[in-house]
Design a protein around this motif. Structure first.
Motif, PDB file in Angstrom:
ATOM      1  N   SER A 160       0.862  -1.134   0.120  1.00  0.00           N
ATOM      2  CA  SER A 160      -0.172   0.033  -0.147  1.00  0.00           C
ATOM      3  C   SER A 160       0.961   1.320   0.058  1.00  0.00           C
ATOM      4  CB  SER A 160      -0.747   0.011   1.034  1.00  0.00           C
ATOM      5  OG  SER A 160      -0.166   0.156   2.336  1.00  0.00           O
ATOM      6  N   ILE A 161       2.001   1.096   0.602  1.00  0.00           N
ATOM      7  CA  ILE A 161       2.765   2.407   0.684  1.00  0.00           C
ATOM      8  C   ILE A 161       3.467   2.528  -0.904  1.00  0.00           C
ATOM      9  CG2 ILE A 161       5.073   3.130   1.619  1.00  0.00           C
ATOM     10  CD1 ILE A 161       4.283   1.825   4.378  1.00  0.00           C
ATOM     11  N   TYR A 162       4.006   1.474  -1.483  1.00  0.00           N
ATOM     12  CA  TYR A 162       4.552   1.545  -2.748  1.00  0.00           C
ATOM     13  C   TYR A 162       3.491   2.048  -3.681  1.00  0.00           C
ATOM     14  CZ  TYR A 162       8.020  -1.820  -1.400  1.00  0.00           C
ATOM     15  OH  TYR A 162       8.900  -2.444  -0.614  1.00  0.00           O
ATOM     16  N   VAL A 163       2.393   1.808  -3.835  1.00  0.00           N
ATOM     17  CA  VAL A 163       1.183   2.317  -4.485  1.00  0.00           C
ATOM     18  C   VAL A 163       0.872   3.876  -4.105  1.00  0.00           C
ATOM     19  CG1 VAL A 163      -1.386   2.440  -5.073  1.00  0.00           C
ATOM     20  CG2 VAL A 163      -0.046  -0.015  -5.004  1.00  0.00           C
ATOM     21  N   TYR A 164       0.709   4.280  -2.961  1.00  0.00           N
ATOM     22  CA  TYR A 164       0.925   5.487  -2.505  1.00  0.00           C
ATOM     23  C   TYR A 164       1.847   6.433  -3.002  1.00  0.00           C
ATOM     24  CZ  TYR A 164      -0.133   9.476   0.696  1.00  0.00           C
ATOM     25  OH  TYR A 164      -0.320  10.883   1.045  1.00  0.00           O
ATOM     26  N   ALA A 165       3.026   5.788  -3.028  1.00  0.00           N
ATOM     27  CA  ALA A 165       4.243   6.799  -3.275  1.00  0.00           C
ATOM     28  C   ALA A 165       4.357   7.152  -4.796  1.00  0.00           C
ATOM     29  CB  ALA A 165       5.669   5.921  -2.774  1.00  0.00           C
ATOM     30  N   GLN A 166       3.627   6.025  -5.618  1.00  0.00           N
ATOM     31  CA  GLN A 166       3.880   6.421  -7.035  1.00  0.00           C
ATOM     32  C   GLN A 166       2.534   7.382  -7.526  1.00  0.00           C
ATOM     33  OE1 GLN A 166       2.773   2.501  -8.440  1.00  0.00           O
ATOM     34  NE2 GLN A 166       4.987   1.715  -8.129  1.00  0.00           N
ATOM     35  N   GLY A 167       1.846   7.816  -6.512  1.00  0.00           N
ATOM     36  CA  GLY A 167       0.766   8.731  -6.818  1.00  0.00           C
ATOM     37  C   GLY A 167      -0.423   8.094  -7.215  1.00  0.00           C
ATOM     38  N   THR A 168      -1.695   8.526  -6.532  1.00  0.00           N
ATOM     39  CA  THR A 168      -2.862   7.686  -6.932  1.00  0.00           C
ATOM     40  C   THR A 168      -4.064   8.740  -6.220  1.00  0.00           C
ATOM     41  OG1 THR A 168      -4.451   5.954  -6.657  1.00  0.00           O
ATOM     42  CG2 THR A 168      -2.778   6.357  -4.731  1.00  0.00           C
ATOM     43  N   GLN A 196       7.815   0.803   8.520  1.00  0.00           N
ATOM     44  CA  GLN A 196       8.522   1.416   7.847  1.00  0.00           C
ATOM     45  C   GLN A 196       9.952   1.571   8.173  1.00  0.00           C
ATOM     46  OE1 GLN A 196       6.136   5.109   6.192  1.00  0.00           O
ATOM     47  NE2 GLN A 196       5.419   4.787   8.120  1.00  0.00           N
ATOM     48  N   ASP A 197      10.203   1.305   9.511  1.00  0.00           N
ATOM     49  CA  ASP A 197      11.537   1.309   9.888  1.00  0.00           C
ATOM     50  C   ASP A 197      12.444   0.364   9.275  1.00  0.00           C
ATOM     51  OD1 ASP A 197      11.342   3.318  11.517  1.00  0.00           O
ATOM     52  OD2 ASP A 197      11.185   2.258  13.432  1.00  0.00           O
ATOM     53  N   ILE A 198      11.675  -0.980   9.151  1.00  0.00           N
ATOM     54  CA  ILE A 198      12.376  -1.988   8.539  1.00  0.00           C
ATOM     55  C   ILE A 198      12.667  -1.848   7.009  1.00  0.00           C
ATOM     56  CG2 ILE A 198      11.723  -4.475   7.859  1.00  0.00           C
ATOM     57  CD1 ILE A 198      10.450  -5.039  10.657  1.00  0.00           C
ATOM     58  N   MET A 199      11.418  -1.452   6.485  1.00  0.00           N
ATOM     59  CA  MET A 199      11.769  -0.856   4.880  1.00  0.00           C
ATOM     60  C   MET A 199      12.735   0.078   4.767  1.00  0.00           C
ATOM     61  SD  MET A 199       7.635  -0.804   3.912  1.00  0.00           S
ATOM     62  CE  MET A 199       8.032  -0.232   2.282  1.00  0.00           C
ATOM     63  N   GLU A 200      12.981   1.161   5.419  1.00  0.00           N
ATOM     64  CA  GLU A 200      14.029   2.204   5.517  1.00  0.00           C
ATOM     65  C   GLU A 200      15.248   1.690   5.548  1.00  0.00           C
ATOM     66  OE1 GLU A 200      13.882   6.776   6.647  1.00  0.00           O
ATOM     67  OE2 GLU A 200      13.544   5.397   8.513  1.00  0.00           O
ATOM     68  N   ALA A 244      16.093  -1.266   5.038  1.00  0.00           N
ATOM     69  CA  ALA A 244      16.642  -2.163   3.733  1.00  0.00           C
ATOM     70  C   ALA A 244      16.533  -1.095   2.515  1.00  0.00           C
ATOM     71  CB  ALA A 244      15.606  -3.086   3.583  1.00  0.00           C
ATOM     72  N   GLY A 245      16.422   0.021   2.639  1.00  0.00           N
ATOM     73  CA  GLY A 245      16.633   0.823   1.421  1.00  0.00           C
ATOM     74  C   GLY A 245      15.516   0.662   0.582  1.00  0.00           C
ATOM     75  N   GLU A 246      14.387   0.261   1.009  1.00  0.00           N
ATOM     76  CA  GLU A 246      13.021  -0.008   0.016  1.00  0.00           C
ATOM     77  C   GLU A 246      11.800   0.906   0.178  1.00  0.00           C
ATOM     78  OE1 GLU A 246      13.281  -1.868  -2.149  1.00  0.00           O
ATOM     79  OE2 GLU A 246      14.905  -3.173  -2.001  1.00  0.00           O
ATOM     80  N   LEU A 247      12.145   1.861   1.502  1.00  0.00           N
ATOM     81  CA  LEU A 247      10.960   2.535   1.703  1.00  0.00           C
ATOM     82  C   LEU A 247      11.008   4.100   0.809  1.00  0.00           C
ATOM     83  CD1 LEU A 247       8.625   3.490   3.661  1.00  0.00           C
ATOM     84  CD2 LEU A 247      10.400   4.539   4.976  1.00  0.00           C
ATOM     85  N   PRO A 248       9.940   4.187  -0.140  1.00  0.00           N
ATOM     86  CA  PRO A 248      10.050   5.408  -1.153  1.00  0.00           C
ATOM     87  C   PRO A 248       9.812   6.868  -0.242  1.00  0.00           C
ATOM     88  CG  PRO A 248       8.044   4.198  -1.302  1.00  0.00           C
ATOM     89  CD  PRO A 248       8.905   3.340  -0.351  1.00  0.00           C
ATOM     90  N   LYS A 249       8.981   6.697   0.794  1.00  0.00           N
ATOM     91  CA  LYS A 249       8.840   7.930   1.622  1.00  0.00           C
ATOM     92  C   LYS A 249       7.862   7.424   2.681  1.00  0.00           C
ATOM     93  CE  LYS A 249       4.816   9.798  -0.773  1.00  0.00           C
ATOM     94  NZ  LYS A 249       4.145  10.970  -1.235  1.00  0.00           N
ATOM     95  N   ARG A 250       8.232   7.947   3.986  1.00  0.00           N
ATOM     96  CA  ARG A 250       7.291   7.713   5.056  1.00  0.00           C
ATOM     97  C   ARG A 250       5.865   8.134   4.852  1.00  0.00           C
ATOM     98  NH1 ARG A 250      10.854   5.584   9.057  1.00  0.00           N
ATOM     99  NH2 ARG A 250       8.912   5.410  10.483  1.00  0.00           N
ATOM    100  N   VAL A 251       4.903   7.233   5.275  1.00  0.00           N
ATOM    101  CA  VAL A 251       3.747   7.698   5.265  1.00  0.00           C
ATOM    102  C   VAL A 251       2.888   7.863   6.542  1.00  0.00           C
ATOM    103  CG1 VAL A 251       1.470   7.550   4.123  1.00  0.00           C
ATOM    104  CG2 VAL A 251       3.629   6.879   2.997  1.00  0.00           C
TER     105      VAL A 251
END
Length: 332
Positions: free
Chosen positions: A93-101, A303-307, A309-316
């Motif tokens: 859901s974070i990936y989708v949000y970061a892409q803009g929707t 989000q800490d885990i994703m960050e 790993a370098g996979e968090l596009p932005k914090r939501v």
């Protein structure tokens, strides 16, 4: 026919029509909800309990369950209206949000609250310590997936640099990781159930640690839907959440043997004893959420885990992509 009798007959007809209308409305509440699950797994036991014990039906819902095999495919199915609700990791859901929707995907009911993978060693290890992984060949999960992110997060917390301290293999497809290990690749492997327990039974490997215990609570698998669907079908979504909550409570208060018997129809190729072993292992580490609330602490941990790993596009913010209103209401 007397006037009084005709009046009585008319009143009776109205009553019958009213009763029929209520019945028709009641029948109409057997709403069809199309659910896309990311994989078929004992990890999702409460969902199958809700289906097998008739909890969705009790709430007037008929679930059409489809296994979509993979986070990307599951989210594509949801976004293209091939499903009403998806059961998948919150990170999607974070990936989708970061892409803009304009119609974000909202997490509304949590199913599992820990990682579901285990560290399996090829040889039996006495007095296991994470230091023993250093210098070993480690067969990990695919890069960018939640299992890999949690796995590396735990390794780093144990003082292990996955890229420097291990011979890390991540180029094997998810479905073939177990087969690769069984055929001789790697000294350690990160595996889901029931493969981890099955390998232990067969002597192929030995479970030495749980990534779920080490990573803490995280919204690993969550029911989510597009914001527009939740607005247009608020009553259906609330009844869906209520059925799930009943199943979560049922799982919490019943034995692993009872749960295994309930969900066995969904795992016809797996021995009942093995299902029970897996359920017991997950129950013992509180993997199954006992209520559908995805709280802010869990969201931030994700989000800490994703960050890391370098996979968090932005914090939501939690409130942007999580709706706890229904989950809280069904507990009242």
């Amino acid at each position: 026919m007397t006037k009084q009798f005709r009046r009585g007959l008319t009143l009776f007809s109205i009553l019958v029509l009213f009763t029929f209308t209520l019945t028709a409305c009641s029948d109409g509440k057997n709403d069809v909800v199309r659910v896309a699950e990311v994989t078929r797994s004992i990890f999702y036991a409460p969902q199958y309990v809700a289906l097998s014990e008739g909890m969705f039906e009790d709430e007037g819902i008929e679930v059409e369950l489809t296994t979509t095999w993979g986070g990307d495919k599951t989210m594509t199915t949801l976004l293209s209206d091939g499903a009403d609700i998806a059961l998948v990791g919150s990170e999607t859901s974070i990936y989708v949000y970061a892409q803009g929707t304009k119609d974000p995907v909202i997490n509304f009911a949590q199913l599992t609250q820990t990682d579901g993978t285990f560290l399996v060693a090829r040889d039996k290890v006495e007095n296991f310590s994470w230091e023993q992984l250093k210098g070993s060949t480690f067969l990990g999960q695919r890069k960018g997936g939640m299992p890999q992110m949690v796995g590396e997060y735990v390794l780093k917390n144990k003082g292990i640099d996955p890229q420097e301290d291990l011979n890390l293999i991540q180029n094997i497809d998810f479905a073939n990781i177990g087969n690769a290990f069984a055929s001789g690749t790697g000294e350690f492997v990160q595996l889901f159930e029931p493969t981890a327990s099955l390998f232990e039974q067969q002597g192929v490997g030995h479970i030495v640690a749980s990534f779920g215990k080490e990573s803490g609570k995280v919204p690993y698998t969550v029911f989510m839907a597009k914001e527009s669907y939740l607005k247009e079908n608020a009553d259906v979504a609330e009844r869906f959440t209520k059925a799930l909550y009943k199943a979560q409570q049922w799982v919490d208060t019943h034995s692993a043997a009872e749960i295994a018997k309930s969900i066995q129809p969904f795992f016809k190729d797996t021995e009942l004893e093995l299902i029970e072993t897996v359920v017991d292992r997950y129950k013992s580490q509180n993997t199954y959420a006992t209520n559908p609330i995805l709280d802010e602490e869990e969201w931030n941990n994700l989000q800490d885990i994703m960050e890391e790993a370098g996979e968090l596009p932005k914090r939501v913010e939690h409130k942007k992509l999580v709706n706890t209103k229904m989950a809280k209401e069904v507990q009242e």
